[in-house]
Structures are given as structure tokens and as C-alpha cells.
Enzyme design. Sequence first.
Site, PDB file in Angstrom:
ATOM      1  N   ASN A  50      -6.063 -78.180  29.561  1.00  0.00           N
ATOM      2  CA  ASN A  50      -6.001 -79.102  30.703  1.00  0.00           C
ATOM      3  C   ASN A  50      -4.603 -79.064  31.289  1.00  0.00           C
ATOM      4  OD1 ASN A  50      -6.034 -81.324  32.482  1.00  0.00           O
ATOM      5  ND2 ASN A  50      -7.510 -82.397  31.195  1.00  0.00           N
TER       6      ASN A  50
ATOM      7  N   CYS B 180      -9.819 -81.462  33.849  1.00  0.00           N
ATOM      8  CA  CYS B 180     -10.983 -81.472  32.959  1.00  0.00           C
ATOM      9  C   CYS B 180     -12.264 -81.255  33.746  1.00  0.00           C
ATOM     10  CB  CYS B 180     -11.035 -82.780  32.171  1.00  0.00           C
ATOM     11  SG  CYS B 180     -10.940 -84.259  33.202  1.00  0.00           S
TER      12      CYS B 180
ATOM     13  N   HIS C 214     -12.618 -88.978  32.679  1.00  0.00           N
ATOM     14  CA  HIS C 214     -12.539 -87.719  31.940  1.00  0.00           C
ATOM     15  C   HIS C 214     -13.902 -87.029  31.975  1.00  0.00           C
ATOM     16  CE1 HIS C 214     -11.052 -84.799  29.146  1.00  0.00           C
ATOM     17  NE2 HIS C 214     -11.968 -85.094  28.253  1.00  0.00           N
TER      18      HIS C 214
ATOM     19  N   ASP D 142     -14.775 -80.074  25.293  1.00  0.00           N
ATOM     20  CA  ASP D 142     -13.864 -81.131  25.742  1.00  0.00           C
ATOM     21  C   ASP D 142     -12.481 -80.507  25.934  1.00  0.00           C
ATOM     22  OD1 ASP D 142     -12.377 -83.367  26.232  1.00  0.00           O
ATOM     23  OD2 ASP D 142     -12.868 -84.412  24.387  1.00  0.00           O
TER      24      ASP D 142
END
Length: 1102
Positions: free
Chosen positions: A215, A220, A460, A477
Site C-alpha cells: 500500500n 488499497c 479500507h 489485504d
Amino acid sequence: MNNTMNHVNDKLNNHTDHEQMETDQIKEDSQNGNDTVNNAVNGGLEEAGAVNQDEEMTEDECRAEALFRHTFDNISKLKESMYSPAVMIRNLPWKMMIQMRSNQTSERQKSFAFFLQCNAESDSPSWSCHAVAELKIVNQKNEADSYTRKIQHLFTCKENDWGYTHFLAWNELLDPEKGYVKDDKLVLEVSCKADAPHGVSWDSKKHTGFVGLRNQGATCYMNSLLQTLFFTNKLRQAVYLMPTEGDDCTKSVALALQRVFYELQFSDKPVGTKKLTRSFGWETLDSFMQHDVQELCRVLLDNIEIKMKGTCVGGTIPSLFEGKMLSYIRCKHVNYCSQKEETFFDIQLNVKSKKSVNESFKEYVTVETLDGDNKYDAGEYGLQEAEKGVIFLKFPPVLHLHLMRFMYDPLTDTNIKINDRFEFPERLHLDEFLQSKEETPAIYILHAVLVHSGDNHGGHYVVYINPKGDGKWCKFDDDVVSRCTKSEAIEQNFGCHDEDMTIRYCTNAYMLVYIRESHLNECLLPNGDLDIPESLEERLQEERRVDAQKRKERTEAYLYMNVQVLLEDHFYGHQGNDLFDTERVNYRVFKVKKSYSILEFMEMLSENLNYPLNQIRLWPLEPRQNQTIRPSWFDTEVDLNKNIMEAAKNECPWTVFVETLSPESGLKELQPFDNESDVILFLKMYDPRTKSLSYCGHIYVPISAKVVELVPELRKRAGFPPDTPLLIYEEVKPNYTEKIANLNLPIDKSLEELLDGDILVFQRSDLDMESFDLPTAKDYFKDLYYRVEVTFCDKTLPNDPGFTLVLSQKMGYDQMANSVAAHLGTDPYLIQFFKCQSYRDLPGNAVRCTFEGTLKDLLMYTKPRQPKKIFYQQLSIKINELENKRQFKCTWLNSKLKEEQELILYPNKTGRVSDLLEEAKKHVELDPENGSGKLRLLDIISYKILAVQKEFTTLDTFNPAAGTKTYRIEEIPKDEDELADDELLIPVAHFQKEIYSTFGVPFLLKVKNNEPFTAVKKRIQKKLEIPDKEYEKYKFAIVMLGKQDYIPDDDQDLRVTLSQFRPHTMPGGGMQARPWLGLDHVNKIPKRTRYNYIEKAIKIHN
């Protein structure tokens, strides 16, 4: 341990006390964590279902959840913190931590504190791990009566434990009747479920076979989309096959995407995306601004599709993502149907008030009836009742469904997020929404779920992907990839999980990717079937090798120093003081190990410059106290084995002049130099005819030699005849060049403080000196001292790079203006100059043409080491006239009320409105048909006309640059030029619902006393050119003092009363309130948000 840990409510036990969980008092205990465990913890760790504990822990340390118990002995004597042995979950150690907490004011109010601790021994400052857990005191009489409380927390270095300071009252814990303690033993149990950690101890490749994306700050959303596209293997294959051999590696989006996909496929570590966003043309700030993933998906796929056209993979994007639908309007009572076939690449589905994808699809194809006021205009058939709708003709192999989680809320005038529960199946059947069935059933398998956590202000993104379409899911993630259950990927992202605290309320699916079951193998090719062109693979591997080399160089940078080398070639063409310009010279830079000796460095030079060691000599360039930089003696023979850092006196970079043997000398090695008796001098020749310097090399001279002995060599170097008379000067320092009057004196007495590196400047003395601007070298260097580079930027052009002129700081205003005018090809009196503001790079105060200072005075506020700037603007009138006038900014509105343009007028400072209007006539085009040829000036504020200015009003009462008021000039229509006694000009403005929500272009309208208001309405419609259907929705109101009085639509007999529109005197006298006619209708002008940085559209610039 954290200082303030807010606990969560115990829903199972209806425990609603809200204690503040503080651990300040027990920090001293926790600092000795290991000792405390060894001394205070007894009993064994019992893990549910474990047969061989050590073997199980080794094999499954990366597991997502675990249930573990521990028995604490001598619980009644608990004084200090006690810990259970560690259990590994997600490769991190987790422990129970208990304490006896007492209230300082009351010894009776003791409580039992129970915490879950994670990774407490780690020194890493950046790790984090989100977990939910159930903390339980096991009832040893009846386990069904055990006491349980839940927690949810993001564990970090600073907050590595979480739980309750008052888990249970101490006396209640020890009460034998309760059954929590037996034989002074307490059994505790923790059920913990953790996400994969960030920043520590997680190898995504090892645990899942895949890697994540780093990131950059707020990317994201992009990372989630890129992973989704990467696992659409047919698209990945097409991206690999895009021809990029000749592409610029910094600007090619296709190459950057190839690079990211290649790294995701073959790298063992998280992949960076900076080169990709740089290829988009994004600045650093763009990486810290969260955008809409749906918008990025469309923009990126459009960009790729354009670049694929005409190549071997042209048409790949449509073949994967393009579907077709039919929009239709079908009349009920006549044989008329309008229909249009359209393509789509994604479908937006309503979430609000919908239970599932299937329900949203049904709403999508619902037929809308057009009747009543909303009838359809069927051309020759007139207004007809009709049915309007869409039906799908074809669904694509890869179906992108965008769930409309964000919607505009008119009550708050902002976007809000819809967190309602919205179900989506693993297998989706869409045949019922097709006009006719296709060759294969429209059955789709869920491939990816993009999830958003947060609200409309940010949050997020993660993505759950089913890589092979076989129901085995992974969570991506950012840089962390972990395996997950089907429930975590699907059911837990339906949204609105009020009862389940393990799932955050604001976490839900935002975009779904389905793949047609019949195209599953075609879209999800096994990795082995992906064909990567050999040339691309070689290029990317070479990039990886170069990047690795650069990383190695960065990590080893402290072992090296830079040596900046100048050769004699660098001195040729230099027209300033010293031998070179420190800011412009192009050094040859050598990266040298700090451990090298001078000999090793010289061997490096010998190899690179292709000269033997005996044909090179080092002369370090050192600054003198008189602001010059000159070569100085360096005893190579004595210092040959000296360390280079020591020789450089710890200077980094170290700058040296490397003397090399001239091929024309006929020698085999450099002539010897005796530092005691010799001096090295550098020579320049000045030509007053061209006002230029020529470098003539260097010379070794005995200190005892006379200056006159150098004259033959100087003539030879300059190519002068043998008998040419010369003037010789010493260049001492900037603006200090001295003529050597007596050439018969020894050099050490002729030059000021004779040193190696001194410079002699010579010129012919047999020229007509009076015919030159700068006849001598001394004049030249004096002029050079005051010379300055100034960049002139056009004030009217934002970010204008301008042009640069070399000027003298001694110039006056006229000289500077002449120089700029010559460059621009204009009259110097048609230019106005502005100083540069001292605190920012913007134009400041204007410079008057009578300015008596010098250019140096104008530049005195420029920041040091910054380019010297002056702003200018070209004028239509001469500057000396302008300074007796004032600038007046206003707008011009044509008779159609549609085309506004900005006017900048220059009336006399003492002028009146009539003068301003006469000036305006020179710049505008009047209406020959409907115009009177006369102009008027109006005050506009908040899209309303405040006043019409009288022509005799003096202009010094206006300030167009201040406040919210603006000024508008317009032509008076013929029918408004002369008003009868029963006629009046009234101001008209647009508003929507609230009279303070004004918008659009206000205007003046002539009304006649007692005329029907229907005639006024028709006149307004004609003036504004509004269609009948739209005009029917307009409402009319008379507005005064913040109140609107609506005019009834159904009163056809209503007539105009002028008194309603005349100014009303306010109670108390003096002030007058002027009514205006308001048009209430929908504002169709696009609304500009105050927060442009949030809603900035995504653009890929390359």
C-alpha cells in the site's frame, strides 16, 4: 500495554457495566513478563482437541483460530500479573494475562482483571493483528454456567493486550458457591480468531501460494482491483502479449501492468505499485487519496482496451467483459416502439431496500409505466401512455456487479454509505433476465468479493478471491494474503451484522465478480498455460536484476564516497570567474570505496581515462578565503598510500582536477613539478570584440621567472603574431582583476600572494579600445560581477515557465523593459512588471514605470538559491497611461443571457460609470437588432441583482477586487431604454426551494402595471428559451426580506401591481428593501463541491 482499553459488552451474560480498562498500575509487573510467568504460573496448558501439543503447534502455527485453556494455581494469593504459556495463532504468540485489581480508595472493591496478550516480546514497532476473542472463566461445578465475555481489538506494539480490568468482582470469583475456583485453582479458556498480521511473521507465499501488493498510502482500493484482474487469467495472458518492446519504461501503462502481474506471479514478497501509478501520470499526492474502485476499474480497462487495439490481443476486453442490453419504450395504445441496443461492461445494482442480488436484478428490469403528466412523446402520435424498461440480450463471460453502497442523501447534502444486509449467492442464475436464452445457461460462479470497511469519508478495501473457482478462498489485504473460509468470503460480507460483533458493522461487499460456469476453464487458465513472451520475460528479469543492484548500492552506500573529477576539457568555453561554474559543470563522478588508497584510486582513473599512471596528476580543487575555487598542490608520491578519505580531509564529494598529458606534447610522461620552486598557472585570453574569454591551458613556471618571459608562450597559445603587444591581468577574485603594470618583475612579486592555481588573463593592446563596450578584461569582469539571470513569467498564465534573460543588476527600469520588449517583439511601454513575492512564488506589487531603482533593487526579496523571477503582463494601452487609470474587472453578458465573458477595463481613476461604459463599448459586440446601443452597470451578489448604477456615480466608490459583490455590464434592450410611468424594471433571479439557494444568471425584466401575469410568464419563457414541458414545473414568487410569497398557478386573472416591486422603506427610515421576482425550479447546473480533493476524478494520463 495500553493505557486506556475500552471493553465491550457481554451480550451472552447481559453484563452491561462499562468499566474503563486501565493497566497503568501494573506496568511494572508486565515489564518482567518472563520472570513473572516462571515464578507465578503453575499448571499445564490444555488445548482443546490436542493430542500431541508440541507436534500440533509446530504444524499449525499459521492457523486462524485456536481454543486454549490454562489452570492457574494459588489464585487467592494472586498479587502480581500471571501469564499462561504462549499459544501460536497466525505465527504470533498469544497469552492469557490475569491480575487482581484493587480500588485505591476502597480495599474492599477488588476485581479480577483478565486480558489477552499478543506478541508482547516483539521489538518491531510496526506490526498489527486484528482479532476477536471470547474470554471465559470455566465453572468447575457446571461448565454450562461458565462466565464469558467477548473482545475485539487491533493488537499493536503499543496496545498488545486487551481485555477487562473488571472482568468479575474478586469476592464473586472466590465465592465457593459460584464454582469458579476449586482447590484454589482457576481454569480459564480463550477462543481466539485472528486475521493474518501485518508487519511481522507472515509469509503469504508460504501459506497460500500467493503474494500481496504494498500500500502506497491509500491505494488499497487499487490493490484489490489489481488482484481481481490478475486472477482473471485470460486477461492476464492478454496483458502479457501486449507489444511493449519500444515503450518508455516510465510512461507505459501496459508495461507497468505487465510488470505488476509478472511480479505477482513469480515474486516471493509483496509487490510494489509505484511504477504503475507513475505510469498513470499520478503525482505522489494521488497515492494518498482514496478513489472509487468502480471508477478505477472502468478507466483502467478502457485504457488497456485502447492500447490493445490493432494488436494480437485486440478485442480481449470486450470478449471478456462486454454484455448487451436493450432499452425500450413501448406505447400501449398505438403501434409505436422506440428501442436501442446498448453495450455494458458492468452492472450497477441497488442495495437500498433490496435483500439480494436477485431482487436487485428484478428491479433493474422492472417495467415503468409512463402516464399522466409523464406520458411519452411519440412524435406524430403525440403524448402516449407507454412502458419503459430494459432487458438483457447477452451476459459476458466475466460479470462485474457494482453494488451501490454509496448514495446521495438530500437531507444532509452528502453521500452516505448504505450498510444494509444484501445477500449474493455463490452460484448466480440469470436466465430469467434474458430476452431469449443463450447457447449456454447464464449460470455464474462467484470469483471475487471486493469489500469496503468504513464510511463515505474513507475506509479500507480488501478482496476475497476464489482463484480456481473451486470454492477455496483467500483474503487479499494489501501485502498480506491468507486462506479463509467460504463463510468469511461470502456470508460475512452481506452487511449489517448487528448481532455478531466478530464482523464490523460497516464492513460489506462493494463489488462482485462472477464468471460464467461455461467459460470457467477459458477464463481461469492454469498458470502453466500462460504464455509469457520471451522478450518480455528477459526485460522484466533484467529490471529485477537492476533493481536488486540499486538496492544493494543503497545499502552499501555508506562504504563509498563520490569523487568529482574535472579534466581540462571542462574549462573550455567557461565565460565566468575561476575555471568552471560549480552549478553547471558536468562532473565525471567516480564511486570510490572509502577504504581505497590514493594509489588504488589513481589506478581506477588510469583504467577509466585510458592514461598510464605516469601521465596523470591530481590537483584537489579547494575553496580559498576570497570566494574562489582553485586547484592546489597534492604530493602524490608522499601520499600515494594514504587513505582517500584522509586525503580528501573527509570531504564528500571530493572534487579534483586531473591533469593529463597532452598528446601534442611529444612526451611520454608528465613533466616533473617541484612544489618548492614551481607554480602552476592557468591562462585565459580576452577578446573585447566578442566580449568573450578563451581558455588557453595551464603552464608550469619557476617562481623566479619574470612575467615578460611568459609573453612568447601567451602569444603562441592565442595564435597571435610574435610581435603582438599584450596586456596581462591577474584574476584575483570576483570583481577584482588587477593589471600587471611591470612585466619585468619576478612572478612572485607581480602576483598577489602567489599560489598554485592562480589565473592570468591577457589580451591584445593594439586594438582601438575606445570602440568597445568592454575594452579591457577588467571591464569585462566588472560587468560580469553585476550580471544576473532573470526569469520573466507571464502573470496571466498559471504556472508559466517564462523565459530567461541575462541582464545587469545595474540596469534601470527602461533598460530592463527594452530587453524584455525585444525578446517579446513588442513596445516596452506595453509591458507592466510585477515584483515576485518574498514568501511564495507569485506576483506581488506592480512596478511603476517611473521606478528609479536598479534591477538589483527589484530582485532583493528573491529567496537565496532560487531562480530570480519578475512577472509581467502585456498591455493594450501604454504603461504611463495605465498608471493614471484603474483596473476594473467585470463581466459582459450578451442579449441571450448565456455567454458571459470577463472584461478587464482601464478607465481613468477619477472617472465615472459613464466613462467605464464607454470604455466597455470598445471591447464588446452589441446587438444591432434588439439592442439600444446603450450599456448599464449592475451590482450582482449571490446570483441576484442588487442595483443598477447611475452613470454619474464616481468609480472610486467601487472595489471590484473585494468582497462577494461582482459587476456586470450589459446592453440595454430597445424595449427597456425608455420606460413609461406605468412601467418598471424588476430584478429576476433563479432559486431552488430555499430563496437562499440562488443560482444561474439573474436579469432585469420590464413589467407594466395591471398587465396579466400570464403575459409576464410568457415573456420570461421566451427570454430564457425554455421548452413548455420543462417550464410547466416552474413556480413564481415575489421575494422580499427573506420571505417568498408564491404566485398561484391557477389564477389566470392575476395582474401585475407595480407597488409590489417598488423599494419598500424599512421601519426606522433610511434603509430600503427591494423586492425581486423569484423563479423556483431545479438547479441543473453541476454542483461544485467544496472538497474537490475528495471527489477528484480518476485519470490515467498516459
